[in-house]
Enzyme design. Structure first.
Site, short mmCIF file in Angstrom:
data_model
loop_
_atom_site.label_atom_id
_atom_site.label_comp_id
_atom_site.label_asym_id
_atom_site.label_seq_id
_atom_site.Cartn_x
_atom_site.Cartn_y
_atom_site.Cartn_z
N CYS A 274 0.83 -1.03 -0.03
CA CYS A 274 -0.08 -0.04 0.04
C CYS A 274 0.86 1.19 -0.01
CB CYS A 274 -0.89 0.13 1.13
SG CYS A 274 -2.44 0.99 1.02
N HIS B 212 -3.40 -5.29 1.55
CA HIS B 212 -2.65 -5.62 3.05
C HIS B 212 -2.58 -7.10 3.12
CE1 HIS B 212 -2.29 -1.40 4.43
NE2 HIS B 212 -3.26 -0.99 3.66
N GLU C 277 -0.94 -8.60 5.50
CA GLU C 277 -0.87 -8.62 6.79
C GLU C 277 -1.97 -8.56 7.71
OE1 GLU C 277 -0.84 -4.41 6.60
OE2 GLU C 277 0.04 -5.73 5.00
#
Length: 205
Positions: free
Chosen positions: A86, A183, A185
């Site tokens: 991002c 994202h 994660e």
């Protein structure tokens, strides 16, 4: 041989990426240490680096102030694997415009030949999830979490498009550099982090 994988810890989703890399390392059974890095000295010691999502202008300005941008750029240009998520992908690019405010004057690493549009899918309240595929790196199914996400509107001849959502490019790769709008994660799926850990490990052997 052990490798060291760092997460740039100036601002953003640092803890989540540290956890994802640690899980990826354990699942792969690779001899690696995972650490947060901030200073040029710390960055100089890592074999691979994740630039997390967050506020790209803030990350860029603070990296410029403490001298990290210069060493980061040198290491990436010398082949160190890097994953920009991002805001991290914005940092890697050579040009970034905002969908609302137009051209932004922010420090960029200028190592990824892409034209990038910030906030391409809208602001925070327009965050969403989408199933995406990155077949060329053997990840056919991945739940992408998009939060104030950028998209890539144009790529250089040496940049591979890994994935699109609604015809917008959301993941790219150029040699040792990977950039994603979403994202990874923020999901339980560490397959992209595992791909990155393998990239670092193979590069260092």
């Amino acid at each position: 041989m052990s490798v060291t994988i760092g997460v740039l810890s100036i601002q953003g989703d640092v803890k989540e990426n540290l956890l994802s890399v640690q899980t990826a390392v354990e699942q792969l059974g690779i001899n690696a240490s995972v650490c947060s890095v901030k200073t040029p000295e710390e960055i100089s010691r890592v074999d691979g680096l994740i630039i997390p999502g967050g506020e790209s202008t803030t990350i860029g300005q603070l990296s410029l102030v403490n001298g990290s941008l210069k060493i980061l750029k040198e290491k990436i240009e010398n082949g160190m694997p890097v994953l920009g998520i991002c805001a991290g992908m914005i940092m890697l690019s050579n040009t970034a415009d905002d969908r609302v405010v137009g051209k932004t004057d922010q420090p960029l690493l200028d190592v990824l030949d892409v034209k990038l549009e910030r906030n391409s899918f809208g602001r925070q309240r327009e965050s969403f999830e989408a199933n995406i595929s990155m077949n060329s790196i053997d990840i056919p199914n991945f739940n992408g979490v998009f939060i104030r996400a950028p998209s890539v509107s144009d790529v250089g001849s040496d940049v591979e498009v890994l994935s699109k959502v609604n015809e917008k490019i959301v993941a790219v790769k150029k040699g040792n550099i990977i950039g994603t709008s979403f994202h990874p994660e923020l999901t339980q799926d560490v397959s992209l982090h595992k791909y990155f850990v393998n990239l670092v490990s193979n590069q260092s052997n």
